[in-house]
Design an enzyme around this catalytic site. Structure first.
Site, PDB file in Angstrom:
ATOM      1  N   ASP A  93     -18.556 -20.574 -71.077  1.00 11.21           N
ATOM      2  CA  ASP A  93     -17.835 -21.812 -70.778  1.00 11.21           C
ATOM      3  C   ASP A  93     -18.837 -22.963 -70.829  1.00 11.21           C
ATOM      4  O   ASP A  93     -20.026 -22.762 -71.073  1.00 11.21           O
ATOM      5  CB  ASP A  93     -17.105 -21.705 -69.438  1.00 11.21           C
ATOM      6  N   ASP A 267      -9.684 -15.257 -69.283  1.00 13.55           N
ATOM      7  CA  ASP A 267     -10.824 -14.800 -68.487  1.00 13.55           C
ATOM      8  C   ASP A 267     -10.456 -14.994 -67.034  1.00 13.55           C
ATOM      9  O   ASP A 267      -9.683 -15.899 -66.693  1.00 13.55           O
ATOM     10  CB  ASP A 267     -12.082 -15.613 -68.784  1.00 13.55           C
TER      11      ASP A 267
END
Lengths: 377, 377
Positions: A93, A267
């Protein structure tokens, strides 16, 4: 040298999509669930166990790793794949979400977000270009643009400002993302719970030619119905030939519902975090193993599970370990949950391929609703 | 049905002994190190990993298990072997040591020791007969007599009183230990750091015909030299055809020295406890992986180790995990240490068999003294 990042759509069934994404470190079968190895490790689970559970790809957190041990250190050690020993795809991320949720004294400017490290209080600056640079040093197969996440509920003006800033940061992220053949960069749709803003964000990002599109800033406290409404609102504007990633989601029910609406990637820390706290996700629904009803139960969590931990230990043993805060309890329940999530994804993929996703979704929910095995008498 | 407990001495080399003990759940090669699974689990290590590390036998703690989940519960679930899924030999201690080290308001009478549970404050009584009963319910292959442990330093009169009480409890333990074919009961030599008392205890126990003799109440704070002197003092009085077990010991150096003086069995929490706190035991000596010198070191702990965790991860990764208090760091270092201890025992067994124990001991200590690999430059 490396094959370019590619996404192939193999089948659709209603809104649900079956596909595969090709990365330099292997293929990701979609819909895919990415377990979260925040600091370059899956909490309580060996890397070979992550693979055995069926994961094609894992997520690592830029925010945590940039602070410790630093991206420079990991780059010097050959990148995250070499550092961790996980040779398969990795998505990182951009740090935007953790800056919101973990750091103190956050200050957002046009240029960058500045914050105090939650570890040592140091002042740290993260710009779109720096987030891309860090992810390159980590060696991510899939990088994410830096975005500004805000908590919900929020004023529309704040949501709009953050969404627009995130769009400008998307362009800067894209310009900075060069010289990484075969690697992918995803844009992130923002816009809070405001449909028009979500659509504006999705349309703008779709025009920029990202390798994939994520939906961010959801599962931050809003009801599931709001999250699903936002997915439905933006889906028509997301390019069908690119993967769609719903960030930070979610429960098994969230996954079923979101896949039915066209999401390809997820996720979430739930499988490992909830495992550490005594919850096992199973085809009977979530089971709180610390509940007294399991204390003397010689039956396994699920005799039909593919997961050794769900099959080979009694509920009584898992109950004892979890209640005693034994590390092995956290390890076994995390494993149970990683397997359950991966099996759920595999079953969804099979159902989409066979054009029976709606039936699978209904059956799965019915099994959850029926609940756990009757207590021993 | 089960073969009787048996101990065979296969070779001796100076004071060191090579042997094997046969139990209903398999053979224990001696000298043996027993990892400690206090609550019916090895902290941070899967059971299959314990086995892969080379352990023939593990120890479980009567004190902890009687309080939670209780011996009755474990018996109803088929005993510790079924409960934990460890099908190999298990030795249980009697609870005496933990009553001293963990419980509050301990009160020792001729009949029993009464204490408050460290979990819920409940008043609990443990007599020699009850300790044997509990260990039978747990299904131990080797049970230990209840003894009274006291902290050192202590007054001679206190040491003597506790040693004499332990002898009377030894007799009661033996009378209570019936109807367990193939299972073994060990007596425990007490006597603190007073040579004559140790000898008196050893002589008395030797006459009682236990299946094995343990030396208890050492490694409780006294210098290593005192511990070794006590071992040397009692060894002539311990039957040569029975296994000799040094309880709660110790460091790798303790193991080398004690084996050289005729000890056959050990247990200790050091490999897992110190692993959780960042210490790796290696052929280079103990390594504090949290030390800054490892932060950027791409080399494994020991490229020649049989342990995957010591071979397949960089020191930099282990450093990062341990400093970040990641569960995986505790898991990997515990595994490194369990392997190291087992390999040390296996190497000692091979050396005794080849009549080169003294040489092996000298070489091993020289390698420890030479220390770790030079730092990267």
């Amino acid at each position: 040298m490396a094959d370019p990042f590619a996404f192939r759509l193999l089948a659709t069934d209603g809104g649900a999509r079956l596909g595969e994404a090709t990365t330099p470190h292997g293929v990701i079968r979609t819909p895919a669930f990415m377990p979260v190895g925040t600091l370059g490790a899956m909490k309580g689970v060996h890397w070979h166990e992550v693979r055995e559970s069926g994961a094609d790809v894992v997520l690592a957190n830029t925010y945590h790793l940039m602070l410790r041990p630093t991206a420079e250190r990991i780059a010097a050690l050959g990148g995250l794949h070499a550092f961790t020993g996980w040779p398969h795809p990795i998505l990182t991320d951009s740090g935007g979400f953790q800056v919101m949720s973990l750091s103190e004294l956050r200050k957002v400017s046009e240029d960058a977000v500045t914050f105090r490290s939650h570890i040592d209080g140091a002042s740290v600056s993260l710009s779109p270009e720096r987030a891309v640079e860090i992810q390159a040093m980590l060696g991510a197969d899939i990088s994410m643009q830096l975005d500004e996440c805000i908590r919900l509920p929020a004023e529309r003006a704040d949501i709009e400002r953050a969404m627009r800033l995130s769009l400008r940061w998307a362009q800067r992220s894209q310009r900075a993302f060069t010289g990484r053949p075969g690697r992918a960069l995803f844009g992130i749709v923002q816009g809070g719970d405001v449909t028009e803003l979500r659509i504006e964000s999705a349309r703008a990002l779709a025009d920029m030619g990202f390798d994939g599109l994520a939906i961010g800033g959801l599962a931050v406290g809003e009801p599931q119905a709001v999250m699903l409404a936002m997915i439905e609102a933006v889906m028509p504007y997301l390019p069908a030939d690119k993967p769609h990633y719903l960030m930070g989601v979610g429960t098994p029910d969230d996954l079923l519902e979101a896949v039915g609406r066209g999401i390809d990637m997820f996720d979430c820390v739930l499988p490992t975090r909830n495992g550490r706290h005594g919850t096992a996700f199973t085809r009977f629904g979530p089971i709180n193993i610390r509940n007294a009803r399991h204390a003397a139960d010689p039956r396994p969590l699920d005799a039909q599970s593919r997961c050794p931990a769900a099959r080979d230990y009694s509920r009584a043993y898992l109950h004892h370990l979890s209640r005693s805060n034994e590390l092995l309890g956290a390890m076994l329940l995390s494993l149970v949950n990683l397997y359950y999530y991966q099996d759920l994804m595999a079953d969804m993929r099979a159902a989409i391929g066979a054009r029976r996703f709606a039936q699978f979704r209904a059956q799965t929910k019915a099994a959850w609703a029926a609940g756990d095995l009757p207590a021993m008498t």
